[in-house]
Scaffold this motif. Sequence first.
Motif, PDB file in Angstrom:
ATOM      1  N   PHE A 174      18.160 -79.992 -62.861  1.00 47.98           N
ATOM      2  CA  PHE A 174      17.016 -79.461 -63.603  1.00 47.98           C
ATOM      3  C   PHE A 174      15.758 -79.414 -62.731  1.00 47.98           C
ATOM      4  CE2 PHE A 174      19.702 -81.133 -66.968  1.00 47.98           C
ATOM      5  CZ  PHE A 174      19.667 -80.115 -67.885  1.00 47.98           C
ATOM      6  N   MET A 175      15.681 -80.324 -61.756  1.00 51.41           N
ATOM      7  CA  MET A 175      14.530 -80.334 -60.856  1.00 51.41           C
ATOM      8  C   MET A 175      14.716 -79.289 -59.753  1.00 51.41           C
ATOM      9  SD  MET A 175      11.629 -81.725 -60.252  1.00 51.41           S
ATOM     10  CE  MET A 175      11.355 -83.382 -60.878  1.00 51.41           C
ATOM     11  N   ILE A 176      15.920 -79.217 -59.202  1.00 51.93           N
ATOM     12  CA  ILE A 176      16.150 -78.343 -58.046  1.00 51.93           C
ATOM     13  C   ILE A 176      15.988 -76.863 -58.417  1.00 51.93           C
ATOM     14  CG2 ILE A 176      17.882 -77.558 -56.382  1.00 51.93           C
ATOM     15  CD1 ILE A 176      19.023 -80.351 -56.353  1.00 51.93           C
ATOM     16  N   LEU A 177      16.577 -76.446 -59.540  1.00 50.55           N
ATOM     17  CA  LEU A 177      16.637 -75.009 -59.814  1.00 50.55           C
ATOM     18  C   LEU A 177      15.276 -74.338 -59.960  1.00 50.55           C
ATOM     19  CD1 LEU A 177      19.871 -74.886 -61.973  1.00 50.55           C
ATOM     20  CD2 LEU A 177      19.573 -74.233 -59.591  1.00 50.55           C
ATOM     21  N   PRO A 178      14.334 -74.859 -60.775  1.00 44.86           N
ATOM     22  CA  PRO A 178      13.027 -74.167 -60.832  1.00 44.86           C
ATOM     23  C   PRO A 178      12.273 -74.200 -59.510  1.00 44.86           C
ATOM     24  CG  PRO A 178      13.016 -76.137 -62.218  1.00 44.86           C
ATOM     25  CD  PRO A 178      14.416 -75.946 -61.770  1.00 44.86           C
ATOM     26  N   ILE A 179      12.366 -75.311 -58.753  1.00 41.82           N
ATOM     27  CA  ILE A 179      11.652 -75.371 -57.472  1.00 41.82           C
ATOM     28  C   ILE A 179      12.276 -74.379 -56.494  1.00 41.82           C
ATOM     29  CG2 ILE A 179      11.015 -76.835 -55.518  1.00 41.82           C
ATOM     30  CD1 ILE A 179      10.941 -79.192 -57.365  1.00 41.82           C
ATOM     31  N   TYR A 180      13.615 -74.327 -56.502  1.00 40.42           N
ATOM     32  CA  TYR A 180      14.288 -73.389 -55.611  1.00 40.42           C
ATOM     33  C   TYR A 180      13.870 -71.958 -55.913  1.00 40.42           C
ATOM     34  CZ  TYR A 180      18.054 -70.375 -53.945  1.00 40.42           C
ATOM     35  OH  TYR A 180      18.762 -69.357 -53.370  1.00 40.42           O
ATOM     36  N   SER A 181      13.803 -71.601 -57.212  1.00 36.71           N
ATOM     37  CA  SER A 181      13.483 -70.203 -57.516  1.00 36.71           C
ATOM     38  C   SER A 181      12.038 -69.890 -57.134  1.00 36.71           C
ATOM     39  CB  SER A 181      13.786 -69.862 -58.971  1.00 36.71           C
ATOM     40  OG  SER A 181      12.830 -70.411 -59.808  1.00 36.71           O
ATOM     41  N   ALA A 182      11.137 -70.902 -57.180  1.00 41.23           N
ATOM     42  CA  ALA A 182       9.761 -70.676 -56.726  1.00 41.23           C
ATOM     43  C   ALA A 182       9.714 -70.532 -55.205  1.00 41.23           C
ATOM     44  CB  ALA A 182       8.867 -71.823 -57.173  1.00 41.23           C
ATOM     45  N   LEU A 183      10.462 -71.391 -54.504  1.00 40.37           N
ATOM     46  CA  LEU A 183      10.430 -71.363 -53.036  1.00 40.37           C
ATOM     47  C   LEU A 183      11.121 -70.129 -52.474  1.00 40.37           C
ATOM     48  CD1 LEU A 183      11.202 -75.076 -52.100  1.00 40.37           C
ATOM     49  CD2 LEU A 183       9.077 -73.844 -51.717  1.00 40.37           C
ATOM     50  N   GLU A 184      12.143 -69.652 -53.191  1.00 40.46           N
ATOM     51  CA  GLU A 184      12.894 -68.521 -52.662  1.00 40.46           C
ATOM     52  C   GLU A 184      12.036 -67.262 -52.644  1.00 40.46           C
ATOM     53  OE1 GLU A 184      15.980 -66.719 -54.751  1.00 40.46           O
ATOM     54  OE2 GLU A 184      17.039 -66.153 -52.918  1.00 40.46           O
ATOM     55  N   ARG A 185      11.139 -67.159 -53.640  1.00 45.25           N
ATOM     56  CA  ARG A 185      10.287 -65.972 -53.716  1.00 45.25           C
ATOM     57  C   ARG A 185       9.125 -66.038 -52.743  1.00 45.25           C
ATOM     58  NH1 ARG A 185       9.032 -65.574 -59.947  1.00 45.25           N
ATOM     59  NH2 ARG A 185       9.122 -67.804 -59.601  1.00 45.25           N
ATOM     60  N   LEU A 186       8.919 -67.231 -52.166  1.00 44.63           N
ATOM     61  CA  LEU A 186       7.748 -67.436 -51.315  1.00 44.63           C
ATOM     62  C   LEU A 186       7.849 -66.559 -50.067  1.00 44.63           C
ATOM     63  CD1 LEU A 186       6.139 -70.775 -50.985  1.00 44.63           C
ATOM     64  CD2 LEU A 186       6.591 -69.635 -48.854  1.00 44.63           C
TER      65      LEU A 186
END
Lengths: 293, 271
Positions: A174-186
């Motif tokens: 639950f922590m990894i997925l939202p952070i990953y989707s934010a970082l991937e768009r960076l």
Amino acid sequence: MRRFFLIAIPYAWLLALFLVPFAIVFKISLSDAAVARPPYMPQFDWVTGIGAFLSDLDFENFTWLTEDDLYWKAYLSSLRIAVVSTVLTLLVGYPMAYGMARAPSEWRPTLMMLVILPFWTSFLIRVYAWMGILSNEGLLNQFLIWAGLIDTPLTILNTNTAVYIGIVYTYLPFMILPIYSALERLDGSLIEAAEDLGCSRMEAFWLVTIPLSRAGIIAGCFLVFIPTLGEFVIPSLLGGSDTLMIGKVLWEEFFSNRDWPVASAVAVVLLLILIVPIVLFQRNQQKQQEADQ
Amino acid sequence: MTRLSWFNTVSLTLGFAFLYIPMVILIIFSFNESKLVTVWAGFSVKWYGELLQNEAFLNAAWVTLKVAVMSSTIATVLGTMAAYVLVRGGRFLGRTLFSGMIYAPLVMPEVITGLSLLLLFIGIGLDRGVMTIVLAHTTFSMCYVSVVVSSRLVTFDRSLEEAALDLGCSAAEAFRLVTLPIIAPAVISGWLLAFTLSLDDLVIASFTSGPAATTLPIKIFSAVRLGVSPEINALSTIMIAIVTLGVVTASLVTKRQLVRQRRDEQNAERS
């Protein structure tokens, strides 16, 4: 007409099985147990009317919660455990999400699947898996003794440490997925720009990457914090007698003590505590959606 | 960037080790000869044999499966309706309350949902059993279904529906012939999500089940409270195997579909 049924059926279902049950909890939390089983007093009576019904309700159960220090200790300790485990999950999850976002793009779907796979596996089993590892004769102690780091086994199972490990483990996706989707768009060129302008790697990370992944961090923290606060399974399997969590207290109040009015009052207060983080979480999600559009 | 830096490699390796080592240990020890779960005494499949003869577990598994199929199916129908209403329904009386009730169960602590449903069932004098667990599971999983389906509905082009209506379809036909095929992947993943949530649920099922119906998680929980046992390890291994097989198959199927779609697009461009 058709539109009416389309709306009415799910609406009626949720009213009957979500809103009404909650209203019942609220009512019972204000009632007294006449005998140690339902029905609880006062009962609504058409003859005496709603005025008499309302005047008979009282806050006795809530006063009881403030008088017995078990309850507020349990609320405070739940809050502390939820905050600490959220921070720990962030510390474990952020580097993983960062690594995933930096991985070659052909690896990303596989890494993503590896993060989601435990989420599809039974929660209960994932908590149970730690019982064998953390016990006194467990594999972790065997390993530490074998490695010569300790001489006598550490007591980890049935302590708060085990609860923290269990929470970090089960809520990590639950922590990894939202952070990953934010970082991937960076946009990577922003970091290059920062480095061109004289930032060190570390400075660029603090000044550019972290602020731009803020929405993901906030979403991840709420997704861990909110369910952890009412957690029941992890404290009852991994925690000890000194682990106080309100979900467990509510369960025991209901099933062992059979004091339903007090259990209902515990539930109402838990929900009141949760309203603030839930509202903040929804605001964050809305902002995120508006930013996407 | 084509290569990972050492920091990223280390954090990914440690992270995935943390996620998978406990489950790998569980699987290894399910083949342990010894009754002691922490001492390896040789390879054996005897715990699987004992598990298959344990009628209480088999019954519980059967109840769980029945509940999951029924509740996820009803939840998919209700959740899709709710999503359609929320995205396409326009204004209606009590819309805010409706969307509130769709999102609230997602964040409601399980102990509260369970408690409130139990008090309702007792209040209306409904005997607790398979039926009450199905009602409870349907209620929370329909909300997950409607979130999944509505995110798909939001992104798809409404003019396709309007075209169908212009070409003489009734609203129901337009839904069946145009909308449903397009949102089908979301409806299917909504069903799967509801199904897994129902299989997995312990807390709400404990509140809403009666002595007549025990689900597998309830059974596992009461066995596990007494300590670690090799039989539960065997059961967990079977469950992990089924899930892994399902998820890997699903991802291979979607991957193949993507590849085919890309090839079709390339062919179309060439011709």
